[in-house]
Design an enzyme around this catalytic site. Structure first.
Site, PDB file in Angstrom:
ATOM      1  N   THR A  42      -6.019  -3.308   7.941  1.00 21.19           N
ATOM      2  CA  THR A  42      -5.826  -2.609   6.669  1.00 21.19           C
ATOM      3  C   THR A  42      -5.062  -3.543   5.729  1.00 21.19           C
ATOM      4  OG1 THR A  42      -3.817  -1.545   7.499  1.00 21.19           O
ATOM      5  CG2 THR A  42      -5.880  -0.307   7.718  1.00 21.19           C
ATOM      6  N   VAL A  44      -2.391  -3.492   3.486  1.00 19.02           N
ATOM      7  CA  VAL A  44      -0.942  -3.695   3.449  1.00 19.02           C
ATOM      8  C   VAL A  44      -0.442  -4.257   4.782  1.00 19.02           C
ATOM      9  CG1 VAL A  44       1.302  -2.612   2.997  1.00 19.02           C
ATOM     10  CG2 VAL A  44      -0.704  -1.864   1.715  1.00 19.02           C
ATOM     11  N   CYS A  45      -1.041  -3.825   5.881  1.00 20.28           N
ATOM     12  CA  CYS A  45      -0.645  -4.356   7.196  1.00 20.28           C
ATOM     13  C   CYS A  45      -0.957  -5.842   7.293  1.00 20.28           C
ATOM     14  CB  CYS A  45      -1.351  -3.599   8.316  1.00 20.28           C
ATOM     15  SG  CYS A  45      -0.849  -1.862   8.427  1.00 20.28           S
ATOM     16  N   THR A  46      -2.110  -6.229   6.776  1.00 21.68           N
ATOM     17  CA  THR A  46      -2.479  -7.639   6.775  1.00 21.68           C
ATOM     18  C   THR A  46      -1.496  -8.436   5.927  1.00 21.68           C
ATOM     19  OG1 THR A  46      -4.797  -7.063   7.141  1.00 21.68           O
ATOM     20  CG2 THR A  46      -4.345  -9.278   6.276  1.00 21.68           C
ATOM     21  N   LEU A  49       1.920  -8.843   7.860  1.00 15.78           N
ATOM     22  CA  LEU A  49       1.911  -9.821   8.940  1.00 15.78           C
ATOM     23  C   LEU A  49       1.586 -11.225   8.444  1.00 15.78           C
ATOM     24  CD1 LEU A  49       0.392  -7.761  11.875  1.00 15.78           C
ATOM     25  CD2 LEU A  49       2.774  -8.136  11.283  1.00 15.78           C
TER      26      LEU A  49
END
Length: 153
Positions: A42, A44-46, A49
């Site tokens: 997704t 924002v998760c990408t 990280l």
């Protein structure tokens, strides 16, 4: 309630994206930066990280380990790690025990999903005490990377 600064870090053993057991206790004597994230692949998760990936040398130079944790399966995390060239372990909290212990879990998430990790960041010191804790209620927000970098120094 989420974990607070000054508390001992809840210990865990999780399966990594490399299908190996990883224990928090393995890192005693090093600082550990833990990033909980809702779901692999997704936006924002990408971003979360990839920001840590791009800062990896900084943390490694300070004797700090980065760990990413989500409720995704280790197989999903392996693909996510490979596609984004993450140098750090992604750990599967498929059973939601660690996210719960750290107070970083949504009972109800988008699209009716239940038991998804909240976006959160924790820094654990060399003696396994929490020295930074940030749990975000809004999954669209990112942790305070500047504050994390400062506390690790």
């Amino acid at each position: 309630m989420s974990l607070q600064v000054g508390q001992p870090a809840p210990q865990f053993i999780l399966i990594s994206s490399d299908l190996k057991s990883v224990s928090l206790a393995d890192f005693k004597g090093r600082k550990v930066v833990i990033h909980f994230f809702p779901l692999a692949f997704t936006g924002v998760c990408t971003t979360q990280l990839c920001t840590m990936r791009d800062s990896f040398g900084y943390y490694d130079g300070l004797n700090a380990t980065i760990l990413g944790i989500s409720v995704d399966s280790p197989f999903t995390l392996a693909k996510f790690k490979a596609e984004n060239n993450y140098q750090f372990d992604l750990l599967s909290d498929f059973n939601k025990e660690v996210s719960t212990a750290y107070g970083a879990i949504y009972e109800q998430f988008v699209m009716g999903l239940k038991g998804v990790a909240k976006r959160a960041a924790f820094v654990i010191d060399e003696e396994q005490q929490v020295i930074y804790a940030e749990v975000l209620e809004d999954a669209g927000q990112l942790p305070n990377f500047g504050a994390i970098a400062e506390i690790v120094k």
